[in-house]
Design a protein around this motif. Structure first.
Motif, PDB file in Angstrom:
ATOM      1  N   GLY A  86       0.809  -1.211   0.000  1.00 16.42           N
ATOM      2  CA  GLY A  86       0.000   0.000   0.000  1.00 16.42           C
ATOM      3  C   GLY A  86       0.843   1.263   0.000  1.00 16.42           C
ATOM      4  O   GLY A  86       0.502   2.262  -0.656  1.00 16.42           O
ATOM      5  N   LEU A  87       1.962   1.253   0.721  1.00 19.15           N
ATOM      6  CA  LEU A  87       2.839   2.422   0.752  1.00 19.15           C
ATOM      7  C   LEU A  87       3.423   2.703  -0.625  1.00 19.15           C
ATOM      8  O   LEU A  87       3.541   3.860  -1.045  1.00 19.15           O
ATOM      9  CB  LEU A  87       3.964   2.201   1.767  1.00 19.15           C
ATOM     10  CG  LEU A  87       3.540   2.161   3.239  1.00 19.15           C
ATOM     11  CD1 LEU A  87       4.730   1.785   4.112  1.00 19.15           C
ATOM     12  CD2 LEU A  87       2.955   3.500   3.676  1.00 19.15           C
ATOM     13  N   ILE A  88       3.785   1.637  -1.340  1.00 11.69           N
ATOM     14  CA  ILE A  88       4.295   1.816  -2.706  1.00 11.69           C
ATOM     15  C   ILE A  88       3.206   2.388  -3.607  1.00 11.69           C
ATOM     16  O   ILE A  88       3.434   3.328  -4.377  1.00 11.69           O
ATOM     17  CB  ILE A  88       4.814   0.477  -3.258  1.00 11.69           C
ATOM     18  CG1 ILE A  88       6.052   0.019  -2.477  1.00 11.69           C
ATOM     19  CG2 ILE A  88       5.139   0.598  -4.745  1.00 11.69           C
ATOM     20  CD1 ILE A  88       6.511  -1.381  -2.825  1.00 11.69           C
ATOM     21  N   LEU A  89       2.000   1.848  -3.492  1.00 18.20           N
ATOM     22  CA  LEU A  89       0.902   2.333  -4.331  1.00 18.20           C
ATOM     23  C   LEU A  89       0.491   3.755  -3.969  1.00 18.20           C
ATOM     24  O   LEU A  89       0.054   4.521  -4.838  1.00 18.20           O
ATOM     25  CB  LEU A  89      -0.288   1.385  -4.230  1.00 18.20           C
ATOM     26  CG  LEU A  89      -0.208   0.213  -5.216  1.00 18.20           C
ATOM     27  CD1 LEU A  89      -1.069  -0.948  -4.775  1.00 18.20           C
ATOM     28  CD2 LEU A  89      -0.608   0.669  -6.623  1.00 18.20           C
ATOM     29  N   GLN A  90       0.627   4.118  -2.714  1.00 14.38           N
ATOM     30  CA  GLN A  90       0.332   5.496  -2.321  1.00 14.38           C
ATOM     31  C   GLN A  90       1.251   6.457  -3.063  1.00 14.38           C
ATOM     32  O   GLN A  90       0.807   7.504  -3.572  1.00 14.38           O
ATOM     33  CB  GLN A  90       0.497   5.660  -0.815  1.00 14.38           C
ATOM     34  CG  GLN A  90       0.104   7.039  -0.290  1.00 14.38           C
ATOM     35  CD  GLN A  90       0.222   7.116   1.221  1.00 14.38           C
ATOM     36  OE1 GLN A  90       0.435   6.107   1.912  1.00 14.38           O
ATOM     37  NE2 GLN A  90       0.101   8.314   1.765  1.00 14.38           N
ATOM     38  N   GLU A  91       2.529   6.105  -3.155  1.00 11.82           N
ATOM     39  CA  GLU A  91       3.470   6.952  -3.892  1.00 11.82           C
ATOM     40  C   GLU A  91       3.205   6.886  -5.394  1.00 11.82           C
ATOM     41  O   GLU A  91       3.399   7.874  -6.104  1.00 11.82           O
ATOM     42  CB  GLU A  91       4.904   6.531  -3.576  1.00 11.82           C
ATOM     43  CG  GLU A  91       5.312   6.760  -2.127  1.00 11.82           C
ATOM     44  CD  GLU A  91       5.094   8.193  -1.667  1.00 11.82           C
ATOM     45  OE1 GLU A  91       5.388   9.123  -2.464  1.00 11.82           O
ATOM     46  OE2 GLU A  91       4.622   8.386  -0.537  1.00 11.82           O
ATOM     47  N   MET A  92       2.746   5.733  -5.889  1.00 11.22           N
ATOM     48  CA  MET A  92       2.363   5.644  -7.296  1.00 11.22           C
ATOM     49  C   MET A  92       1.187   6.562  -7.595  1.00 11.22           C
ATOM     50  O   MET A  92       1.093   7.144  -8.684  1.00 11.22           O
ATOM     51  CB  MET A  92       2.009   4.199  -7.656  1.00 11.22           C
ATOM     52  CG  MET A  92       3.194   3.265  -7.729  1.00 11.22           C
ATOM     53  SD  MET A  92       2.711   1.584  -8.198  1.00 11.22           S
ATOM     54  CE  MET A  92       4.332   0.800  -8.333  1.00 11.22           C
ATOM     55  N   GLY A  93       0.285   6.699  -6.637  1.00  7.92           N
ATOM     56  CA  GLY A  93      -0.833   7.621  -6.801  1.00  7.92           C
ATOM     57  C   GLY A  93      -0.368   9.054  -6.928  1.00  7.92           C
ATOM     58  O   GLY A  93      -0.968   9.858  -7.658  1.00  7.92           O
ATOM     59  N   ARG A  94       0.703   9.390  -6.255  1.00  4.85           N
ATOM     60  CA  ARG A  94       1.229  10.756  -6.305  1.00  4.85           C
ATOM     61  C   ARG A  94       1.820  11.107  -7.670  1.00  4.85           C
ATOM     62  O   ARG A  94       1.800  12.276  -8.078  1.00  4.85           O
ATOM     63  CB  ARG A  94       2.297  10.951  -5.221  1.00  4.85           C
ATOM     64  CG  ARG A  94       1.739  11.055  -3.798  1.00  4.85           C
ATOM     65  CD  ARG A  94       2.861  11.290  -2.805  1.00  4.85           C
ATOM     66  NE  ARG A  94       2.379  11.603  -1.482  1.00  4.85           N
ATOM     67  CZ  ARG A  94       2.040  12.819  -1.054  1.00  4.85           C
ATOM     68  NH1 ARG A  94       2.118  13.834  -1.903  1.00  4.85           N
ATOM     69  NH2 ARG A  94       1.621  13.022   0.164  1.00  4.85           N
ATOM     70  N   THR A  95       2.354  10.110  -8.370  1.00  7.34           N
ATOM     71  CA  THR A  95       2.946  10.375  -9.684  1.00  7.34           C
ATOM     72  C   THR A  95       2.114   9.787 -10.819  1.00  7.34           C
ATOM     73  O   THR A  95       2.509   9.874 -11.981  1.00  7.34           O
ATOM     74  CB  THR A  95       4.376   9.793  -9.781  1.00  7.34           C
ATOM     75  OG1 THR A  95       4.313   8.362  -9.753  1.00  7.34           O
ATOM     76  CG2 THR A  95       5.253  10.297  -8.643  1.00  7.34           C
ATOM     77  N   LEU A  96       0.980   9.170 -10.489  1.00  5.59           N
ATOM     78  CA  LEU A  96       0.104   8.526 -11.476  1.00  5.59           C
ATOM     79  C   LEU A  96       0.856   7.484 -12.296  1.00  5.59           C
ATOM     80  O   LEU A  96       0.665   7.363 -13.509  1.00  5.59           O
ATOM     81  CB  LEU A  96      -0.534   9.580 -12.397  1.00  5.59           C
ATOM     82  CG  LEU A  96      -1.360  10.666 -11.707  1.00  5.59           C
ATOM     83  CD1 LEU A  96      -1.954  11.611 -12.743  1.00  5.59           C
ATOM     84  CD2 LEU A  96      -2.471  10.065 -10.847  1.00  5.59           C
ATOM     85  N   ALA A  97       1.722   6.729 -11.617  1.00  2.23           N
ATOM     86  CA  ALA A  97       2.539   5.730 -12.296  1.00  2.23           C
ATOM     87  C   ALA A  97       1.653   4.640 -12.904  1.00  2.23           C
ATOM     88  O   ALA A  97       0.843   4.024 -12.201  1.00  2.23           O
ATOM     89  CB  ALA A  97       3.531   5.112 -11.317  1.00  2.23           C
ATOM     90  N   ALA A  98       1.809   4.408 -14.193  1.00  2.00           N
ATOM     91  CA  ALA A  98       1.069   3.351 -14.884  1.00  2.00           C
ATOM     92  C   ALA A  98       1.943   2.105 -14.909  1.00  2.00           C
ATOM     93  O   ALA A  98       2.884   2.010 -15.697  1.00  2.00           O
ATOM     94  CB  ALA A  98       0.708   3.793 -16.297  1.00  2.00           C
ATOM     95  N   THR A  99       1.669   1.158 -14.025  1.00  2.00           N
ATOM     96  CA  THR A  99       2.474  -0.059 -13.908  1.00  2.00           C
ATOM     97  C   THR A  99       1.546  -1.256 -13.682  1.00  2.00           C
ATOM     98  O   THR A  99       0.382  -1.085 -13.300  1.00  2.00           O
ATOM     99  CB  THR A  99       3.452   0.015 -12.716  1.00  2.00           C
ATOM    100  OG1 THR A  99       2.741  -0.236 -11.496  1.00  2.00           O
ATOM    101  CG2 THR A  99       4.130   1.378 -12.656  1.00  2.00           C
ATOM    102  N   PRO A 100       2.046  -2.491 -13.853  1.00  2.00           N
ATOM    103  CA  PRO A 100       1.253  -3.684 -13.554  1.00  2.00           C
ATOM    104  C   PRO A 100       1.295  -4.078 -12.081  1.00  2.00           C
ATOM    105  O   PRO A 100       0.899  -5.188 -11.733  1.00  2.00           O
ATOM    106  CB  PRO A 100       1.916  -4.778 -14.417  1.00  2.00           C
ATOM    107  CG  PRO A 100       2.968  -4.106 -15.214  1.00  2.00           C
ATOM    108  CD  PRO A 100       3.303  -2.831 -14.537  1.00  2.00           C
ATOM    109  N   PHE A 101       1.775  -3.191 -11.208  1.00  2.00           N
ATOM    110  CA  PHE A 101       2.025  -3.564  -9.814  1.00  2.00           C
ATOM    111  C   PHE A 101       0.769  -4.088  -9.120  1.00  2.00           C
ATOM    112  O   PHE A 101       0.786  -5.147  -8.488  1.00  2.00           O
ATOM    113  CB  PHE A 101       2.586  -2.365  -9.043  1.00  2.00           C
ATOM    114  CG  PHE A 101       2.938  -2.681  -7.611  1.00  2.00           C
ATOM    115  CD1 PHE A 101       4.108  -3.336  -7.293  1.00  2.00           C
ATOM    116  CD2 PHE A 101       2.076  -2.316  -6.579  1.00  2.00           C
ATOM    117  CE1 PHE A 101       4.429  -3.641  -5.977  1.00  2.00           C
ATOM    118  CE2 PHE A 101       2.384  -2.612  -5.264  1.00  2.00           C
ATOM    119  CZ  PHE A 101       3.567  -3.275  -4.960  1.00  2.00           C
ATOM    120  N   LEU A 102      -0.337  -3.355  -9.201  1.00  2.12           N
ATOM    121  CA  LEU A 102      -1.564  -3.784  -8.531  1.00  2.12           C
ATOM    122  C   LEU A 102      -2.069  -5.095  -9.122  1.00  2.12           C
ATOM    123  O   LEU A 102      -2.429  -6.030  -8.388  1.00  2.12           O
ATOM    124  CB  LEU A 102      -2.640  -2.708  -8.640  1.00  2.12           C
ATOM    125  CG  LEU A 102      -3.981  -3.038  -7.975  1.00  2.12           C
ATOM    126  CD1 LEU A 102      -3.836  -3.173  -6.468  1.00  2.12           C
ATOM    127  CD2 LEU A 102      -5.029  -1.981  -8.310  1.00  2.12           C
TER     128      LEU A 102
END
Length: 374
Positions: A74-90
């Motif tokens: 969740g912490l990684i995804l929270q930071e992904m939300g900040r940069t709108l990172a488009a990744t297959p992580f989730l």
């Protein structure tokens, strides 16, 4: 249960913040959109994430992961939300990794989990069949055929489905129970149709026409496929709520910076009382969301049987607040907030799409009521 991050968790968050700011800023999402990238993500960045250990964040060490749990994811995804990172992580490292970890046989885990952790392969979960999320509506069928199965049906909005190397598909078996099946997207009878969503991502609709599967395609370590699917979806909802929190936080932060600098009628617009009231309201909403999200993630790690209610509440709140924060951001930016030149509109679009995925705020509220006995 602690709401305070451990030293290890703080280090993970800080490293994620630095990595994503360099490798996957909002401008990278704009490039993906403008180039019409069919997969919707950069494979090179996916490999870099694997080198950081992120792709195996919920995978046991014996299968190549680091096993830090859902709070760390969740912490990684929270930071992904900040940069709108488009990744297959989730899709790959949370949803599919969870399905394999808790539903796969030892052989399936040994074969597939290391591929996720190393970034060698991208996995995607195919569940939804309606325009809106409804995991109870599954009409895709896996008919018994000798020692294997024949899979037929259609899935909609499969996140990262167009760039996936392997699918995990929810289907009904002969006795109407739910099974999760490993399906090669290049197999005969599988047809993928690329879709473009409002947030510039690239999900897929996937048709299965009498696809032949071996018997070991079924994740059969657990007898209750419905319970496994619920766990997988809840893990995704909790982690997606963390991404939505990051969206809300970054939209709010950018808006504060803007109203502190923008001048109108000879003074900074941040001095206007109406905007101050709206900013104060947003701050309280974001803070409440943060508490709910960390509660849901901690429960998932420490007391999973008690987690579903908190996860539904967190997903509902994060959906509403991310949409509110990004909408307010556009309004406080004024006319320029509507233009493509400014990045703030990307946050609004991602908030809309993320809110629909795995259940919107109305779905979450209904789920909370149901779990509370109403």
């Amino acid at each position: 249960m602690s709401y305070i991050l451990s030293e290890e968790e703080q280090m993970l968050r800080d490293s994620a913040q630095a990595f994503l700011a360099e490798k996957s800023p909002v401008s990278e999402l704009r490039r993906l959109r403008d180039e019409g990238c069919k997969d919707g993500f950069r494979h090179a960045i996916w490999k870099d994430m694997a080198d950081m250990g992120w792709n195996g964040i919920v995978i046991p060490e014996e299968f190549g992961g680091v096993d830090m749990g859902f709070t760390a994811a969740g912490l990684i995804l929270q930071e992904m939300g900040r940069t709108l990172a488009a990744t297959p992580f989730l899709a790959s490292s949370v949803l599919c990794a969870t399905a394999l970890r808790y539903g796969g046989t030892d052989g399936q885990k040994s074969e597939h989990l290391p591929k996720i952790a190393s970034g060698e392969k991208v996995y995607a979960l195919a569940v939804d069949e309606k325009a809106r999320h409804d995991a109870s509506h599954i009409e895709t069928r896996a008919r018994k055929d000798g020692n294997g199965f024949r899979l037929s049906g259609q899935k909609r909005h499969v996140v990262c489905g167009n760039g996936a190397d392997m699918l995990i598909v929810a289907a009904r078996m002969d006795d109407d129970s739910i099974g999760l099946f490993l399906v090669d997207p290049e197999a005969s009878g599988v047809e993928r149709t690329l879709r473009r969503s409002v947030d510039s991502h690239a999900p897929a609709n996937i048709q299965f026409d009498d696809v032949k599967l071996d018997g070991d395609a079924l994740l059969s370590e657990t007898e209750d496929g419905s319970a496994l699917l619920d766990l997988v979806l809840d893990s995704g909802r909790a982690c997606l709520a963390a991404e939505q929190l990051g969206i809300a936080e970054e939209a709010f932060s950018r808006t504060l910076d803007y109203i502190k600098e923008r001048e109108q009628f000879g003074q900074k617009i941040g001095s206007f009382q109406s905007l101050q009231h709206r900013a104060a309201h947003l701050l309280t909403e974001v803070e409440m969301t943060q508490s709910l999200v960390i509660k849901a993630l901690r429960q998932l790690d420490e007391a999973p049987s008690q987690a579903p209610l908190w996860i539904a509440a967190a997903k509902a709140k994060a959906t509403r607040v991310s949409r509110l924060s990004s909408a307010e951001a556009i309004q406080m930016h004024g006319g320029v907030g509507m233009t493509d030149e400014y990045e703030i509109g990307f946050f609004y679009k991602r908030a809309q799409a993320a809110g629909e995925f795995l259940g919107d705020d109305a779905w979450g509220a209904g789920r909370v009521a149901q779990l509370s006995g109403y």
